[in-house]
Design an enzyme around this catalytic site. Structure first.
Site, mmCIF file in Angstrom:
data_model
loop_
_atom_site.group_PDB
_atom_site.id
_atom_site.type_symbol
_atom_site.label_atom_id
_atom_site.label_comp_id
_atom_site.label_asym_id
_atom_site.label_seq_id
_atom_site.Cartn_x
_atom_site.Cartn_y
_atom_site.Cartn_z
ATOM 1 N N MET A 292 24.288 9.177 2.026
ATOM 2 C CA MET A 292 24.191 10.398 2.823
ATOM 3 C C MET A 292 24.472 10.093 4.296
ATOM 4 S SD MET A 292 23.925 13.579 2.276
ATOM 5 C CE MET A 292 22.911 14.254 0.968
ATOM 6 N N GLU B 164 0.803 -1.219 0.000
ATOM 7 C CA GLU B 164 0.000 0.000 0.000
ATOM 8 C C GLU B 164 0.844 1.281 0.000
ATOM 9 O OE1 GLU B 164 -0.481 -2.618 1.910
ATOM 10 O OE2 GLU B 164 -2.575 -3.259 1.775
ATOM 11 N N LYS C 25 -17.485 -1.230 5.963
ATOM 12 C CA LYS C 25 -17.962 -2.168 4.951
ATOM 13 C C LYS C 25 -19.477 -2.120 4.794
ATOM 14 C CE LYS C 25 -17.055 -6.814 3.245
ATOM 15 N NZ LYS C 25 -16.448 -8.124 3.512
ATOM 16 N N PHE D 280 -11.152 -7.976 13.488
ATOM 17 C CA PHE D 280 -10.065 -8.379 12.599
ATOM 18 C C PHE D 280 -9.769 -7.265 11.586
ATOM 19 C CE2 PHE D 280 -8.670 -10.479 8.603
ATOM 20 C CZ PHE D 280 -7.413 -10.853 9.058
ATOM 21 N N GLN D 281 -8.522 -6.935 11.444
ATOM 22 C CA GLN D 281 -8.059 -5.858 10.554
ATOM 23 C C GLN D 281 -8.735 -4.524 10.864
ATOM 24 O OE1 GLN D 281 -7.988 -7.252 6.416
ATOM 25 N NE2 GLN D 281 -5.920 -8.005 6.796
#
Lengths: 165, 586
Positions: free
Chosen positions: B483, B52, B164, B114-115
């Site tokens: 760097m 993502e 959802k 969940f999630q």
């Protein structure tokens, strides 16, 4: 030089709006002396946040600009900068004691114009409103007289004159 | 009465009405209803990323190269948390992005389902604004509002968290409203009195300097055009920030190069010695100002910014102007012409003579080598071999290679340079290049990368393969986090703690395993051939350029130092050890 400013913020009364304001202060390291929030216009869905903060003039300007760019913020007013305004705070104090101390507590409460909201044989609940410093002084005096607990609202303020926020 | 639709259909319809043609995303349980609705339509193209974080950077690349809003679609929980770095990146660099996140059904919110993650809570400080939609009737309006907020004023990322059950519920669609937002109304036109004051100050200045940034790019190509005209009209020198490169053509004689920590000597000295600084759309970032109390001590400062909170944040402005860069530059030009102002030729010539003397130091020169590929040389060759093309888009990762790219590559136009400036996100360049290539399928899109950074989102090679995106990944491979190594050399006694990149992959084989072309240059003589082949091949390419491992990026203003205390090269470095004070800064 740091200054104390009272800032009034008109916001949409929606979930998370207070978290946005508080998160802004903590995330950017600004001070909150006190903060109050309540719905002020149910029809328009507006809440007012009164925040007292301390900072240098540059920081105070930043705070106002940062608040103003939050999406649900309608207006930000610096009452301290704008001039004359009425500022007040409410405190409830529980003072417990007997004998002379109890009498002295009641006498001082009377001098300060505090109301007795509740009493038992061993305790009082005083209600006092007014300037923050006045409440600080009252609390200071109550400490040796059996102060048990304090609840304070933090300052609310409104500007003088006919103009609204 | 409008027709009933599912929440997912409402979301997609709103995206179409907002002009969206591409979404970068990754499916998951909570957003399955949207993916189902995506499957049966043809208006929106979905690009499936491999993580993502890549989706958000790709959307950023898409947004910055087109000026449109980039759109991301991810699931709840880990989908949303993986997006957080990209969102923060977009916030810091003012990139308009709308990120749709799935959420568990409303009745499960707060139950540690969940999630489940508190997405609005987590993303509140890293977005311009966010929404949790709890009522299907407000869904379409929320999506439209999100686009308005993302693109207006100072642009930024907006998250819409979509439970959802809202996506599966039924409701009616509301088209975009023509009425403005009820509280968020950024000011576009600058105050004309202030603009008059600014023009008068410009006419009186003896050592003026334009200092412009990403705000000019964000104001659209017209702003860059207007800036170029104004710079020409006044004859003043102009420097640009990292985010502003392309706002004035690099070929302009009045362009002094980039300003800041790794900016040019002439830019930084001009900043230090100017008597009038005209800041348009830059934010006095610490990478530009260096030591604040010694910053441009002799100058009056005009500061134009669309975000009032950028003004007087780090540096006090003498003439603050809140407004959109394009509008303000246009008005400034009108006033300059109407009042028949012109610069005092004699004084301006003296200022230019001084600047030319600084230019004469040739601050970007480096020691060339016949045996080792100097990273600067590789970029010079890239510059020469892409000369004359106007379809070259450059993205970068973060580190030495990024600064060298900013110093050595010429940006003639806005929106052709995509780099992570504010947040400094390693791993930005490859997914951003994908987003640019999706928006400009025929363009030459090059990710100038370091071998360490590119590994942070190397999984996106799989996306590149799936969509046959011919992006070119030009790795300046010094086997170090360059760097970090440079700072360890300058500030930490050469103790190279954990900055060596051991066990690197064979980038040629890695490219081949994804169906891309892998090329390698080991000595200076290889470089031209590799670049030519990289450009000629109509496929994704990883060009592994093995560069000098010890090269440092100069010029450099050491942290905590003022502009006139620049280090110009390795010799300077020995004579000017960095102060203790500077060590605590980043």
């Amino acid at each position: 030089m740091t200054e104390r400013h009272v800032i009034a913020v008109l916001v949409d009364n929606e979930p998370g709006v207070l978290a946005r304001v508080i998160g802004l202060f903590s995330g950017r390291g600004y001070n909150i002396e006190s903060l109050t929030v309540s719905e002020v216009d149910a029809e328009a869905g507006l809440s007012r946040i009164n925040v007292v903060t301390i900072g240098t003039p540059m920081i105070i300007e930043q705070i106002k600009n940062q608040l103003d760019r939050l999406v649900p913020v309608h207006s930000v007013r610096d009452l301290t900068e704008e001039g004359p305004h009425v500022e007040t705070e409410l405190a409830l104090l529980k003072v417990a004691g007997q004998g002379d101390k109890r009498v002295e507590a009641l006498r001082i409460a009377d001098i300060f114009g505090a109301k007795v909201d509740d009493t038992t044989l061993e305790s009082f609940i005083f209600r006092l409103d007014g300037q923050t410093e006045k409440i600080d002084r009252f609390i200071g005096l109550m400490k040796p007289l059996g102060l048990v607990e304090v609840a304070r609202t933090g300052a609310v303020a409104i500007s003088r004159g006919q103009e609204g926020i | 009465m409008s027709q009933e639709m599912t929440g997912s259909e409402i979301v997609l319809r709103a995206l179409v009405d907002q002009g969206v043609d591409t979404v970068f995303g990754y499916p998951g349980g909570a957003v399955l209803p949207i993916y189902d609705a995506l499957h049966v339509q043809n208006s929106i193209r979905h690009i499936l990323v491999r993580q993502e974080g890549g989706a958000v950077h790709a959307a950023e690349g898409y947004a910055r190269s087109t000026g449109k809003v980039g759109v991301v679609l991810v699931t709840s929980g880990p989908g949303a948390t993986n997006a957080v770095t990209g969102l923060t990146d977009a916030l810091m660099d003012s990139v308009p992005v709308v990120c749709l996140t799935g959420q568990v059904p409303t009745h499960l919110i707060g139950n540690d389902a969940f999630q489940e993650a508190d997405t609005t809570g987590i993303t509140r400080p890293c977005t311009k604004h966010n929404y949790l939609v709890k009522d299907i009737d407000g869904l379409a309006r929320t999506v439209h509002e999100a686009f308005y907020v993302a693109r207006s004023g100072r642009p930024g990322p907006v998250v819409i968290d979509l439970p959802k059950d809202i996506l599966q519920g039924k409701g009616s669609y509301t088209p975009p409203s023509v009425n403005g937002h009820r509280s968020y109304k950024p000011k576009r036109k600058g105050d004309i009195d202030r603009i008059e004051e600014a023009a008068a100050a410009m006419a009186q200045a003896e050592r003026p300097l334009f200092y412009c940034g990403g705000g000019v790019i964000n104001a659209g190509p017209k702003a860059s055009h207007l800036l170029t005209e104004l710079v020409k009209l006044t004859g003043f020198p102009c420097t640009l920030t990292l985010m502003g490169l392309g706002a004035l053509p690099a070929s302009s004689k009045q362009f002094l190069g980039m300003v800041g920590m790794h900016g040019t000597y002439e830019s930084n000295l001009a900043m230090h010695h100017c008597d009038l600084m005209i800041n348009i759309g830059a934010r006095f970032d610490d990478r530009v100002t260096g030591k604040l109390d010694e910053f441009a001590p002799h100058s009056k400062k005009i500061h134009v910014d669309i975000d009032p909170s950028s003004i007087n944040k780090n540096v006090r402005a003498d003439i603050p102007i809140v407004g959109d860069a394009a509008h303000v530059i246009e008005d400034l030009t009108k006033v300059w012409k109407a009042r028949q102002y012109r610069a005092d030729r004699k004084k301006l010539d003296a200022w230019w003579a001084q600047i030319d003397e600084w230019r004469g130091r040739d601050c970007l020169k480096y020691q060339s080598s016949d045996t080792l590929i100097k990273p600067q040389y590789a970029l010079e060759r890239l510059r020469e071999l892409t000369k004359g093309r106007d379809d070259v888009f450059i993205t970068t990762e973060v580190g030495q290679h990024q600064m060298w790219a900013a110093q050595f590559l010429p940006f003639e136009k806005p929106n052709h340079w995509m780099t992570s400036g504010g947040l400094g996100t390693m791993g930005y360049g490859l997914p951003a290049a994908m987003g640019v290539q999706v928006a400009h399928p025929d363009a030459l899109v090059i990710d100038v990368a370091g071998e360490a950074s590119v590994l942070m989102n190397i999984q996106e090679m799989s996306t590149v393969a799936q969509y046959r995106l011919p992006v070119k990944i030009f790795i300046l491979n010094n086997e170090y986090m360059g760097m970090v190594r440079q700072w360890q050399e300058l500030l930490h006694g050469g103790r190279y703690s954990e900055s060596y990149m051991d066990s690197l992959p064979d980038f040629v084989k890695l490219a081949e395993s994804f169906g891309a072309v892998g090329l390698r240059a080991e000595k200076p003589a290889d470089v031209d051939g590799v670049i030519e082949e990289m450009i000629a091949v109509d496929k994704a390419v990883i060009a592994d350029i093995l560069v000098d491992k010890a090269e440092n990026c100069f010029p450099m203003i050491p942290s905590g130092a003022a502009h006139h205390k620049m280090l110009l090269g390795p010799d300077d470095q020995a004579d000017n050890p960095i102060s203790e004070e500077g060590m605590v800064l980043v």
